[in-house]
Design a protein around this motif. Structure first.
Motif, short mmCIF file in Angstrom:
data_model
loop_
_atom_site.label_atom_id
_atom_site.label_comp_id
_atom_site.label_asym_id
_atom_site.label_seq_id
_atom_site.Cartn_x
_atom_site.Cartn_y
_atom_site.Cartn_z
N GLY A 1 46.86 39.82 46.70
CA GLY A 1 47.42 40.67 45.66
C GLY A 1 47.82 39.93 44.41
O GLY A 1 48.20 40.54 43.41
N ARG B 1 47.40 37.22 41.05
CA ARG B 1 46.42 36.95 40.00
C ARG B 1 45.50 35.80 40.35
O ARG B 1 44.31 35.83 40.04
CB ARG B 1 47.15 36.64 38.69
N LEU C 1 42.58 36.81 42.48
CA LEU C 1 41.63 37.59 41.71
C LEU C 1 40.79 36.71 40.78
O LEU C 1 39.57 36.87 40.69
CB LEU C 1 42.37 38.66 40.89
N LEU D 1 43.92 43.02 34.08
CA LEU D 1 45.08 42.53 34.83
C LEU D 1 46.37 42.66 34.04
O LEU D 1 47.44 42.86 34.60
CB LEU D 1 44.87 41.06 35.23
N LEU E 1 51.59 42.67 37.76
CA LEU E 1 50.32 43.27 38.15
C LEU E 1 50.55 44.49 39.04
O LEU E 1 51.13 44.38 40.12
CB LEU E 1 49.46 42.23 38.90
N ARG F 1 49.61 47.78 41.46
CA ARG F 1 48.72 47.98 42.60
C ARG F 1 47.40 48.60 42.15
O ARG F 1 46.32 48.21 42.62
CB ARG F 1 49.40 48.87 43.63
N ARG G 1 45.19 46.11 40.38
CA ARG G 1 44.70 45.14 41.36
C ARG G 1 43.51 45.72 42.13
O ARG G 1 42.50 45.03 42.34
CB ARG G 1 45.83 44.78 42.32
#
Length: 434
Positions: free
Chosen positions: A33, A35, A38, A129, A134, A136, A139
């Motif tokens: 979850g 950054r 990601l 983002l 951030l 949900r 994300r």
């Protein structure tokens, strides 16, 4: 008694696997979850796509290296500037990334092109983002986009459409809070490749600041045309309209399936030919030219129908956050289904409206997100690895293309229904008319 107490205590404790799962899952969720996870996934997928474009079979960068680079070099040497000195298949701003890819020389053209697209994707990913905590929903949208790119394969980076996708994503994400900026960004995208104009149209319908959106779009378009005319373009600045109208029926076009299945069935009157002027494989056979000519009016009718549905929803007070994603998706899918070209890179267009929908209403947009992912996967199945099989109308490849079209039809049905419901829901909630 002691033994009984031990058994009772152990019965009260959860199994070891459950305890470990309870500990691991929160950590895994926190890891995925964040950054960092990601961005790592973004980097891995783009590195893979970068490599595939350079080394995968099927020559994924064929258009970039063999066509875009030639156009850029001709202009650099003072021979001909496409869209200025001669009619062109693309709007005038498409030349900007093509010319920029010559920055490090002709030998590095492909690598520079891919680098530009990756940087544009990174900019859009950063906007998605955001700079605050951030959420949900964003994300979920970010993970979906990474997965969508992986499923889509090298075509996600290897065409001019790849430049417009991050521009379109940024424009839609800014639509609610910065409609004028969104209008400017989408207008620029439309002057690179026409399709973002559909998103601009959706914004014009869904936004309550449609006057500002229209003013920005028209003013910027007039400015771009003005600069083109000063450069000596004349009517070549809008020559892409006539160039697109003159195309034949390309084999990837949804309507071309009727003729591809005839080839599979052994009809000798239907064949696949290569058009050396447009540089595409097209259908040659009874009725193919008529079908190609009909695609444009069919597209116009489809766009008008979706437009009327969007206007109905807007007049009934539909909220931008509910109307814009589904309306944008409906416009995009109409352009894909009623298209006589149907190139594999058109699948990239789906990313922008789906990302917006997931960022706003992930549960509601779960079904179109899955359908779009299926379209991406089938696109990679067809192109580039087994594209040669499609050129001989192999039944498995024609079947894959048919499945892709079915998914697009389901996407259109979902989007049209969602646009209709956006208007109904606004009336039931007692929202004021726009």
């Amino acid at each position: 008694m002691a033994e009984q107490g031990v058994h009772e205590a152990s019965a009260l404790r959860p199994p070891l696997r459950s305890r470990l799962t309870a500990r691991v899952h929160p950590r895994l969720r926190r890891l995925l979850g964040g950054r960092l996870a990601l961005w790592v996934a973004f980097a891995i997928v783009h590195a893979l796509l970068f490599w595939l474009n350079l080394w995968a079979p099927g020559w994924p960068l064929g258009d970039v290296v063999a066509v875009y680079r030639v156009w850029a070099e001709n202009a650099a040497h003072g021979y001909v500037r496409m869209g200025i000195d001669a009619p062109w298949v693309y709007p005038i701003l498409a030349f900007a990334p093509m010319a920029a890819s010559l920055a490090f020389g002709s030998a590095w053209y492909a690598v520079t092109w891919l680098g530009i697209v990756v940087l544009l994707d990174a900019a859009a990913f950063s906007i998605l983002l955001g700079s605050r905590r951030l959420s949900r929903t964003r994300r979920i949208a970010a993970w979906w986009w990474v997965g969508f790119l992986a499923l889509l394969g090298p075509i996600a980076l290897g065409r001019i459409d790849a430049v417009t996708v991050p521009i379109a994503i940024a424009g839609l994400l800014w639509a609610a809070g910065r409609p004028r900026v969104a209008a400017a960004v989408l207008t620029i995208g439309a002057w690179v490749k026409v399709w973002p104009a559909a998103l601009l149209g959706a914004l014009l319908v869904a936004s309550r600041k449609r006057g500002e959106v229209m003013t920005v779009a028209v003013s910027l378009s007039v400015g771009i045309l003005g600069v083109s005319l000063l450069a000596g373009s004349g009517l070549n600045a809008v020559g892409f309209v006539a160039e697109q109208a003159g195309r034949g029926l390309q084999i990837e076009a949804p309507i071309a399936l009727a003729w591809l299945w005839q080839i599979v069935g052994g009809n000798p009157a239907v064949r696949i030919r290569y058009d050396r002027e447009i540089l595409t494989f097209q259908i040659a056979g009874p009725g193919a030219d008529v079908a190609a000519a009909l695609t444009t009016p069919i597209m116009v009718v489809g766009v008008i129908a979706v437009l009327l549905l969007g206007i109905r929803a807007a007049r009934r007070g539909a909220h931008l956050g509910r109307l814009l994603p589904s309306l944008a998706l409906a416009f995009v899918v109409v352009l894909m289904l009623a298209n006589k070209v149907g190139s594999p890179q058109f699948a990239t267009w789906l990313a922008a409206p789906v990302i917006l929908g997931l960022a706003l209403r992930p549960r509601r947009f779960a079904r179109p997100a899955l359908l779009a992912a299926g379209v991406a996967l089938l696109t990679q199945v067809v192109y580039p690895y087994w594209y040669d099989w499609l050129l001989v109308a192999h039944p498995l490849l024609v079947l894959a293309l048919t499945a892709k079209v079915v998914l697009l039809v389901l996407l259109l049905v979902w989007a049209v229904r969602a646009v209709w419901q956006a208007g109904d829901g606004a009336v039931r909630l007692g929202a004021p008319a726009a």
